[in-house]
Design an enzyme around this catalytic site. Structure first.
Site, PDB file in Angstrom:
ATOM      1  N   HIS A 187       0.803  -1.220   0.000  1.00 10.12           N
ATOM      2  CA  HIS A 187       0.000   0.000   0.000  1.00 10.12           C
ATOM      3  C   HIS A 187       0.836   1.271   0.000  1.00 10.12           C
ATOM      4  O   HIS A 187       0.391   2.333  -0.447  1.00 10.12           O
ATOM      5  CB  HIS A 187      -0.950   0.008   1.206  1.00 10.12           C
ATOM      6  CG  HIS A 187      -2.235   0.739   0.960  1.00 10.12           C
ATOM      7  ND1 HIS A 187      -2.306   1.874   0.183  1.00 10.12           N
ATOM      8  CD2 HIS A 187      -3.498   0.493   1.380  1.00 10.12           C
ATOM      9  CE1 HIS A 187      -3.556   2.302   0.140  1.00 10.12           C
ATOM     10  NE2 HIS A 187      -4.296   1.483   0.843  1.00 10.12           N
TER      11      HIS A 187
ATOM     12  N   ASP B   5     -10.379  -6.232 -19.091  1.00 11.89           N
ATOM     13  CA  ASP B   5     -10.597  -7.355 -20.010  1.00 11.89           C
ATOM     14  C   ASP B   5      -9.263  -7.727 -20.653  1.00 11.89           C
ATOM     15  O   ASP B   5      -8.672  -6.939 -21.383  1.00 11.89           O
ATOM     16  CB  ASP B   5     -11.622  -6.945 -21.074  1.00 11.89           C
ATOM     17  CG  ASP B   5     -11.951  -8.062 -22.053  1.00 11.89           C
ATOM     18  OD1 ASP B   5     -11.276  -9.123 -22.015  1.00 11.89           O
ATOM     19  OD2 ASP B   5     -12.873  -7.878 -22.870  1.00 11.89           O
TER      20      ASP B   5
END
Length: 455
Positions: free
Chosen positions: A163, A398
């Site tokens: 993070h 995708d």
């Protein structure tokens, strides 16, 4: 009783960037990165259905993922490196040296693909094998690790981010670039996706960098430069579920709120604009208050907000790194539980966002030590909070095999933490990931659904 997936290890390899990569080999953390230095990692899991039985997972899909990942890393070189904090450096630095790369593990699983990628109740422990553990030691931390696992009718890509290196926007941009290059290897990230590494675009008006770095060193100090992550204690018996805010739900709530405001002079009716985010999060606060059933006391709600466009001067949206701050709201439970409780919550959340617009860094000075202490003892955290954002558009990732069937933020593993993503289907504004004990989950789902019916 927990279900454990059986995994068959197929391959473990390191995917390096191509030798022509020219992006910066060293990148200093900023004060907004340092805030997350020892927080637990951010874990995303993408499920994809196999488009055809004729496409070989091992001979076609895995090689495409590997080659496109390598090509993507030439634009995201820091992700292939390691986070280090040397004795000579004031703050940690991301360093890339020749031979570094991203670890990729390929495995087969006997898990039920449609169960794991569904909306129903699923045990939290079922997801643990599907995301990688971040390699971290006292003086070194890998930036990102990836595991790809085969399912009975599809496959999943599990990604773990440190993070302190990137926030949700940067992480999602990387994943979308990887997906784009997987479809067409000659393509390059769009100008909006191409990461910007220029640290000078982020100003540090009050020298927060030194303040935050010192707070971490003093936590278990003196002069403690450990990079070991602080993980919350494991809780057992938790289950995961996904709820949906559909367009009709949001619209119904908005119309009800505006109608009530127009009839009650105590409410601010000057503005007819209430964002979907404000309505959804206010509704989650009301549902949580009803679930807990406490009639007195405070209900604390916190959420991260991207401040790239809120800072002065503004930071470009493609800035690579962390550029989020925390926004906090304090609500009276007795007021939230009234008929007009959602209106109160909407007003307070809207007000907090506006205050952030006016001074996005005002909170830093007072909360630095608090954040460090909270990380040191997660049991002190009793704040309803959020992770993720529907604005990231994770369902557009995708890789050439269709959009994801499900995206889970696996690191959201607390009953106090909701995860937010965009919706897979056009009629869904956002998906809400929830983790609770089974009885609490059943009660929360009932409250969530009944609230729409009662309006």
């Amino acid at each position: 009783m927990a279900n454990f997936l059986s995994l068959k290890l197929i391959d473990v390899c390191k995917v390096p960037p191509p030798p022509t990569a020219v992006e910066p080999s060293s990148l200093r953390l900023t004060f907004l990165d340092l805030l997350w230095l020892r927080f637990h990692p951010y874990q995303l899991l993408f499920f994809y259905e196999l488009p055809s039985n004729e496409i070989s997972f091992h001979d076609v899909i895995v090689p495409k993922l590997k080659s496109s990942l390598s090509l993507t890393l030439q634009h995201y070189l820091p992700l292939a490196g390691n986070l280090v904090w040397s004795s000579q450096s004031d703050v940690p630095v991301i360093e890339f040296v020749e031979g570094d790369g991203i670890s990729m593990t390929v495995a087969e699983s006997d898990g039920d693909f449609y169960h794991l990628s569904g909306n129903g109740f699923r045990e939290v422990s079922e997801f643990h094998p599907l995301v990688p553990q971040l390699p971290v030691s006292h003086d070194r931390a890998a930036g990102i690790a990836i595991v790809t696992k085969f399912q009975n009718k599809g496959f999943s890509i599990g990604i773990t981010n440190h993070h302190a290196i990137i926030d949700g926007r940067s992480s999602t941009s990387f994943i979308k670039s990887w997906a784009q290059i997987c479809i067409e290897e000659s393509s390059i990230p769009t100008p909006k996706q191409m990461p910007l590494y220029d640290r000078s675009v982020l100003t540090d008006p009050k020298d927060f960098e030194k303040l935050i770095a010192k707070a971490w060193q003093d936590l278990e100090g003196p002069n403690n430069k450990s990079l070991n992550l602080k993980f919350p204690p494991k809780k057992y018996g938790l289950i995961r579920s996904t709820l949906e805010f559909k367009h009709q739900n949001i619209q119904k709530l908005k119309e009800w709120i505006l109608k009530k405001k127009s009839k009650n002079e105590n409410f601010d009716s000057s503005s007819s604009h209430i964002s979907s985010f404000v309505i959804a999060t206010a509704y989650l606060c009301v549902c949580t208050a009803k679930l807990e059933g406490l009639k007195e006391g405070k209900l604390f709600f916190g959420f991260p907000t991207d401040v790239r466009t809120r800072l002065k001067p503004q930071v470009p949206l493609n800035y690579f790194g962390n550029c989020v701050v925390g926004v906090f709201v304090c609500l009276e439970r007795s007021e939230v539980l009234r008929e007009n409780g959602i209106i109160l919550a909407c007003d307070e959340i809207s007000k907090a966002i506006k205050n952030c617009d006016d001074g996005p860094l005002n909170w830093c000075e007072n909360l630095v030590s608090t954040i460090c202490q909270m990380t040191n003892d997660y049991s002190e955290i009793q704040v309803i909070s959020l992770t993720g954002s529907p604005r990231f558009g994770v369902y557009s990732a995708d890789f050439g095999f269709g959009k994801p069937k499900r995206v889970e933020i696996v690191s959201a593993e607390s009953p106090y933490l909701f995860s937010l993503t965009d919706g897979r289907n056009s009629d869904v504004v956002m998906e809400i990931g929830i983790v609770k004990k089974r009885k609490e989950m059943e009660a929360f789902v009932a409250i969530f659904n009944q609230g729409f019916e009662s309006i």
